[in-house]
Scaffold this motif. Structure first.
Motif, PDB file in Angstrom:
ATOM      1  N   THR A 164      97.142  54.472  62.575  1.00 56.43           N
ATOM      2  CA  THR A 164      97.659  53.196  62.040  1.00 56.43           C
ATOM      3  C   THR A 164      97.386  53.266  60.398  1.00 56.43           C
ATOM      4  OG1 THR A 164      96.788  52.368  63.884  1.00 56.43           O
ATOM      5  CG2 THR A 164      97.223  50.592  62.224  1.00 56.43           C
ATOM      6  N   THR A 165      98.444  53.039  59.714  1.00 60.37           N
ATOM      7  CA  THR A 165      98.464  53.025  58.214  1.00 60.37           C
ATOM      8  C   THR A 165      99.314  52.101  57.582  1.00 60.37           C
ATOM      9  OG1 THR A 165      98.306  54.533  56.001  1.00 60.37           O
ATOM     10  CG2 THR A 165      99.801  55.230  57.947  1.00 60.37           C
ATOM     11  N   ALA A 173      94.736  52.554  53.693  1.00 62.81           N
ATOM     12  CA  ALA A 173      96.008  53.401  54.034  1.00 62.81           C
ATOM     13  C   ALA A 173      95.657  54.877  54.167  1.00 62.81           C
ATOM     14  CB  ALA A 173      97.258  53.155  52.980  1.00 62.81           C
ATOM     15  N   VAL A 195     102.933  56.953  64.145  1.00 62.97           N
ATOM     16  CA  VAL A 195     102.536  56.578  62.834  1.00 62.97           C
ATOM     17  C   VAL A 195     102.567  54.921  62.981  1.00 62.97           C
ATOM     18  CG1 VAL A 195     102.114  56.296  60.462  1.00 62.97           C
ATOM     19  CG2 VAL A 195     102.595  58.745  61.676  1.00 62.97           C
ATOM     20  N   ASP A 196     101.563  54.073  62.951  1.00 59.73           N
ATOM     21  CA  ASP A 196     101.989  52.644  63.244  1.00 59.73           C
ATOM     22  C   ASP A 196     101.824  52.124  61.728  1.00 59.73           C
ATOM     23  OD1 ASP A 196     101.810  49.860  63.471  1.00 59.73           O
ATOM     24  OD2 ASP A 196     100.874  49.894  65.157  1.00 59.73           O
ATOM     25  N   GLU A 197     103.135  51.750  61.144  1.00 58.93           N
ATOM     26  CA  GLU A 197     103.095  51.164  59.729  1.00 58.93           C
ATOM     27  C   GLU A 197     103.367  49.478  59.860  1.00 58.93           C
ATOM     28  OE1 GLU A 197     105.676  53.565  57.450  1.00 58.93           O
ATOM     29  OE2 GLU A 197     104.397  55.387  57.388  1.00 58.93           O
ATOM     30  N   ALA A 200     103.107  48.395  56.279  1.00 61.69           N
ATOM     31  CA  ALA A 200     103.743  49.480  55.095  1.00 61.69           C
ATOM     32  C   ALA A 200     103.997  48.810  53.775  1.00 61.69           C
ATOM     33  CB  ALA A 200     104.628  50.278  55.701  1.00 61.69           C
ATOM     34  N   SER A 203     101.521  48.274  51.242  1.00 62.99           N
ATOM     35  CA  SER A 203     100.838  49.460  50.417  1.00 62.99           C
ATOM     36  C   SER A 203     101.703  50.173  49.556  1.00 62.99           C
ATOM     37  CB  SER A 203     100.448  50.256  51.838  1.00 62.99           C
ATOM     38  OG  SER A 203     100.199  51.472  51.285  1.00 62.99           O
ATOM     39  N   GLU A 205     101.575  53.297  49.434  1.00 63.85           N
ATOM     40  CA  GLU A 205     101.614  54.711  49.845  1.00 63.85           C
ATOM     41  C   GLU A 205     103.221  54.956  50.132  1.00 63.85           C
ATOM     42  OE1 GLU A 205     100.233  57.618  50.001  1.00 63.85           O
ATOM     43  OE2 GLU A 205      98.385  56.917  49.197  1.00 63.85           O
ATOM     44  N   SER A 207     105.886  56.019  52.984  1.00 64.80           N
ATOM     45  CA  SER A 207     105.942  56.186  54.603  1.00 64.80           C
ATOM     46  C   SER A 207     106.138  57.338  55.097  1.00 64.80           C
ATOM     47  CB  SER A 207     107.262  54.984  54.827  1.00 64.80           C
ATOM     48  OG  SER A 207     107.466  55.132  56.013  1.00 64.80           O
ATOM     49  N   VAL A 220     107.535  56.634  63.767  1.00 71.22           N
ATOM     50  CA  VAL A 220     106.664  55.773  62.721  1.00 71.22           C
ATOM     51  C   VAL A 220     107.220  54.262  63.375  1.00 71.22           C
ATOM     52  CG1 VAL A 220     107.004  54.606  60.564  1.00 71.22           C
ATOM     53  CG2 VAL A 220     106.932  56.909  60.912  1.00 71.22           C
ATOM     54  N   ARG A 222     107.267  50.431  63.070  1.00 75.54           N
ATOM     55  CA  ARG A 222     107.221  49.239  62.090  1.00 75.54           C
ATOM     56  C   ARG A 222     107.476  47.825  62.711  1.00 75.54           C
ATOM     57  NH1 ARG A 222     107.970  51.820  56.682  1.00 75.54           N
ATOM     58  NH2 ARG A 222     108.407  49.677  55.847  1.00 75.54           N
TER      59      ARG A 222
END
Ligand SMILES: *Cc1c(COP(=O)(O)O)cnc(C)c1O
Length: 361
Positions: A164-165, A173, A195-197, A200, A203, A205, A207, A220, A222
């Motif tokens: 998770t980021t 992140a 990847v749980d964004e 996002a 952030s 960062e 993706s 990913v 979202r």
């Protein structure tokens, strides 16, 4: 919870309790990481119009595959990340939690690994769908240590690995280069990296969607619940290789996404510039809230999301949580000793939070 004998509840569910933050009255709701800004008058009018257009066709099932909405979501992601996705790379459902459930239904044979503390629904949905859930770990400052993460993946060989980021409930992140290293390891084992964004847009960062073209095992997830200020509409989606999307179509319920949901989500995407402007405001408020918390002598965990995990108060977390609630401020006890999580609210809510806190610590 103790269940009666006559109820043939599945064995693996007997020890579980339902997910949920307390739903109680308060003046400031800073507990579920919602976006505090309601839809503008123009957006409300456009949503009302879209619903009224759909109303005359509610005798018919919705587009089973939500193709228009998925195309719009693909454009949205392509705009943000410079990618080249089409609706074939997108799956959409009632909140990203439903997306996550479909991932477990399709791919959860064997085990799944996440790095705690993280989003507790990954574990709960995993357990409910009969997947063996493995609680991995982070460093003591809550950052994800890539080398340790890779060791844990090699040890457990999970069918799905969750990162998770920015992470919830801690806020930080993971750099894309680190996600890429984890993806390389997952690839060697034949698993999926999810990847749980959810946060996002808050952030800086890049993706992980940018990894998908060369890494079909990266998925990913979202949501429109946080940055898009659309939690009540229940719209989440994934970006992935078309084969992942095809698998989602096996496990989805027919007509799972209502015509109304599909229509209003498309309207919200048309208003993305307006909605994402609210994200900038929240990022600025986040930074000033961090300053306020520090000047009260509290310590904050590095955050790239719309919430802050903080520590350094003298009472235990439950006590401070309930004292704040008595002053009308609802934040979140995430079950981490000595820590509480506060969502960034409106300026008035943030002020109320800080002034209540000042009186209590
Ligand atoms: C809030 C959140 C979600 C999801 O929510 P939906 O409202 O179901 O889209 C998913 N993952 C994380 C990490 C979250 O914090």
């Amino acid at each position: 919870m103790s269940w009666p004998n006559w109820l043939p509840l599945r064995e693996n569910l007997r020890s579980l309790s339902p997910y949920g933050a307390p739903q109680v009255p308060a003046q400031a709701f800073l507990n579920t990481n919602e976006n505090p800004f309601p839809p503008s008058a123009q957006l409300q009018a456009a949503i009302t119009k879209a619903v009224s257009d759909v109303a005359s066709q509610l005798n018919r099932y919705p587009d089973r595959d939500a193709e228009l909405l998925r195309s719009k979501l693909a454009s949205y992601i392509n705009n943000l990340s410079g990618t080249d996705f089409t609706f074939n790379n997108i799956w959409v459902a009632n909140g990203s939690n439903e997306v996550i459930q479909s991932l477990f239904l399709a791919f959860g044979e064997g085990s799944a690994l996440g790095f705690t503390p993280s989003y507790s629904m990954h574990a709960l949905i995993g357990k409910v769908s009969n997947t063996v859930w493995i609680d991995g770990f982070r460093d003591s400052d809550f950052t994800l240590n890539t080398k340790e993460a890779i060791n844990q993946i090699l040890l457990h060989k999970p069918a799905m690995t969750f990162v998770t980021t920015p992470n919830n409930p801690t806020g930080g992140a993971v750099a894309l280069a680190e996600i890429a290293k984890i993806a390389d390891t997952v690839k060697t084992l034949g698993g999926l990296l999810v990847v749980d964004e959810a946060y996002a847009e808050f952030s800086k960062e890049l993706s992980a969607v940018t990894l998908i073209a060369k890494n079909p095992h990266v998925v990913v997830v979202r949501t429109m619940s946080k940055a898009f200020a659309f939690a009540g509409a229940r719209v989440g989606y994934l970006v992935a290789d078309p084969m992942v999307k095809d698998a989602m179509m096996i496990v989805r319920l027919p007509y799972h996404l209502s015509s109304i949901t599909q229509a209003v989500a498309q309207v919200a995407l048309d208003f993305k510039d307006e909605l994402l402007a609210g994200v900038e405001t929240l990022i600025q408020s986040r930074e000033s809230l961090i300053t306020s918390l520090s000047s009260l002598g509290l310590t904050t965990v590095k955050t790239d999301a719309n919430f802050i995990l903080f520590t350094g108060f003298k009472q235990n977390a439950r006590e401070l949580w309930s004292d704040l609630l008595k002053k009308g401020v609802l934040i979140r006890d995430v079950g981490l000793s000595g820590h509480l999580r506060v969502t960034i609210g409106t300026e008035a809510e943030n002020k109320l939070f800080i002034s209540a806190l000042k009186e209590l610590i």
